[in-house]
Design a protein around this motif. Structure first.
Motif, short mmCIF file in Angstrom:
data_model
loop_
_atom_site.label_atom_id
_atom_site.label_comp_id
_atom_site.label_asym_id
_atom_site.label_seq_id
_atom_site.Cartn_x
_atom_site.Cartn_y
_atom_site.Cartn_z
N ARG A 50 2.69 4.92 -0.77
CA ARG A 50 2.55 6.37 -0.87
C ARG A 50 3.57 6.82 -1.91
O ARG A 50 4.77 6.82 -1.66
CB ARG A 50 2.80 7.05 0.48
N SER A 51 3.08 7.20 -3.09
CA SER A 51 3.96 7.52 -4.21
C SER A 51 4.24 9.01 -4.30
O SER A 51 3.40 9.84 -3.95
CB SER A 51 3.34 7.05 -5.53
N ALA A 82 -3.09 9.82 -8.15
CA ALA A 82 -3.32 9.26 -6.82
C ALA A 82 -2.01 9.12 -6.07
O ALA A 82 -1.03 8.58 -6.60
CB ALA A 82 -4.02 7.91 -6.93
N LYS A 83 -1.98 9.60 -4.84
CA LYS A 83 -0.76 9.53 -4.03
C LYS A 83 -0.67 8.20 -3.31
O LYS A 83 0.42 7.65 -3.13
CB LYS A 83 -0.74 10.68 -3.03
N ASN A 84 -1.80 7.67 -2.85
CA ASN A 84 -1.83 6.40 -2.13
C ASN A 84 -2.58 5.37 -2.96
O ASN A 84 -3.73 5.59 -3.34
CB ASN A 84 -2.51 6.56 -0.77
N GLN A 85 -1.92 4.25 -3.23
CA GLN A 85 -2.52 3.24 -4.09
C GLN A 85 -1.86 1.89 -3.85
O GLN A 85 -0.69 1.80 -3.46
CB GLN A 85 -2.36 3.64 -5.57
N PHE A 86 -2.62 0.81 -4.09
CA PHE A 86 -2.11 -0.54 -3.92
C PHE A 86 -1.19 -0.90 -5.10
O PHE A 86 -1.53 -0.68 -6.26
CB PHE A 86 -3.26 -1.54 -3.84
N LEU A 87 -0.03 -1.42 -4.81
CA LEU A 87 0.98 -1.75 -5.81
C LEU A 87 1.23 -3.26 -5.78
O LEU A 87 1.91 -3.77 -4.89
CB LEU A 87 2.28 -0.99 -5.50
N GLU A 127 1.63 14.30 -8.47
CA GLU A 127 0.52 14.04 -7.55
C GLU A 127 -0.21 15.33 -7.17
O GLU A 127 -1.45 15.39 -7.22
CB GLU A 127 1.03 13.34 -6.27
N TYR A 147 0.89 -1.16 0.00
CA TYR A 147 0.00 0.00 0.00
C TYR A 147 0.92 1.21 0.00
O TYR A 147 1.40 1.64 1.04
CB TYR A 147 -0.93 0.01 1.20
N LEU A 204 2.45 -0.20 -11.13
CA LEU A 204 1.73 0.96 -10.62
C LEU A 204 1.21 1.75 -11.80
O LEU A 204 1.96 2.42 -12.51
CB LEU A 204 2.64 1.84 -9.76
N ARG A 255 -1.62 4.68 -13.00
CA ARG A 255 -2.47 5.75 -12.49
C ARG A 255 -2.90 6.68 -13.62
O ARG A 255 -2.19 6.84 -14.61
CB ARG A 255 -1.74 6.57 -11.42
#
Length: 289
Positions: A36-37, A63-68, A57, A34, A90, A92
């Motif tokens: 934070r990019s 999206a800054k927070n995303q499942f990778l 971002e 999970y 990743l 987006r």
């Protein structure tokens, strides 16, 4: 280029399978972060002709927070040797109804301008492929310490769609004559970076193991500069003799900077520079066979 990379991967898997012995073992890991990019791109202001950093971002609403998700295949042989292949993904996209910060971007020796107030659709897809070899220097029934060498390959797809201007030429004062047309920019970049690292495993309680690895690379040559950092701390628990569950925390950062000049002159346009990092918790399941 990407197709050749996957041909190499398939060839390595085939050779690994041919060399497999009964006492050797395979391990398949699959799970995700999970994350934070934080991604930024070096661009130029069309108002001042000065370079600045565009935060994808904050400025373009990715999206800054995303499942990778990721998947990794390991092959252990001759007690101390290991080959591994890992893939992380990743993808987006975002839509900005009105851009507030105008910018110029250089792609494929062309200069494109996004003016303030236009609608812009942004896509940034990053796939990371990691190939590597590790060797165990110190071993016992409860710990393992070794070194690794590998190759990180980033496949980056950058898409911009909207009222994007094509810079036809620059005046002597540095200003750009713009012809604005609807346009879609699609840039694919493959940036392989070799790395070296260390790793360690320690079984602190039967069936429970602390694992860590750290990998690093840096290069600077003429107008090319790149770096990579990859640090992972994790705890693994045995479910049974074949299955494990892993919980950890990962920090990953990669940067690539390429200097660009305008034609054969010494007029600096800007650097094409992309900096990407993610940090966050990780969970995965492993199966030995």
């Amino acid at each position: 280029m990407t197709g050749k990379i996957w041909q190499i991967v398939a060839g390595l898997l085939f050779l690994m399978a041919l060399d497999s012995h009964a006492e050797d073992d395979w391990q398949l890991n699959f799970g995700g972060f999970y994350a934070r990019s934080d991604t930024d791109l070096q661009v130029t202001s069309p108002l001042t002709n000065n370079p600045f950093t565009l935060d994808l971002e904050s400025d373009l609403k990715l999206a800054k927070n995303q499942f990778l998700p990721f998947i990794e295949l390991e092959y252990h042989f001759n007690e101390r040797h290991q080959l591994f292949i890992e893939w992380e993904r990743l993808h987006r996209s975002a839509t900005n109804e009105a851009i507030t910060t105008p910018f110029e971007l250089s792609l494929n020796d062309n200069i494109y301008t996004v003016q303030a107030g236009v609608k812009l659709e942004t896509e940034l897809n990053i796939d990371i492929l990691r190939l590597g070899y590790s060797y165990s220097i110190l071993q016992s029934d409860h710990y393992d310490l070794g070194v690794s060498v590998g190759l990180h390959t980033m496949m980056i797809k950058t898409g911009l769609q909207g009222q994007i201007g094509a810079c036809l030429n620059r005046t002597t004062g540095g200003q750009c004559n713009i012809q604005t047309i609807p346009r879609y920019l699609d840039e694919n970049i493959t940036a392989p970076l070799p790395d070296v690292g260390v790793y360690g495993d320690y079984e602190f309680y039967p069936g429970w193991t602390f694992k860590a690895h750290a990998q690093y690379f840096y290069i600077k040559f003429d107008d090319l500069q790149g770096s990579l950092y990859d640090v992972l701390l994790a705890v693994s628990s045995d479910i049974n003799e074949d299955w494990q569950i892993n919980l950890g925390y990962n920090y990953y950062k990669v940067s690539a900077d390429i200097g660009q000049n305008l034609g054969k002159t010494d007029i600096k346009i800007a650097d094409y520079a992309i900096h990407y990092q993610f940090i966050g918790p990780m969970i995965s399941v492993s199966y030995k066979f």
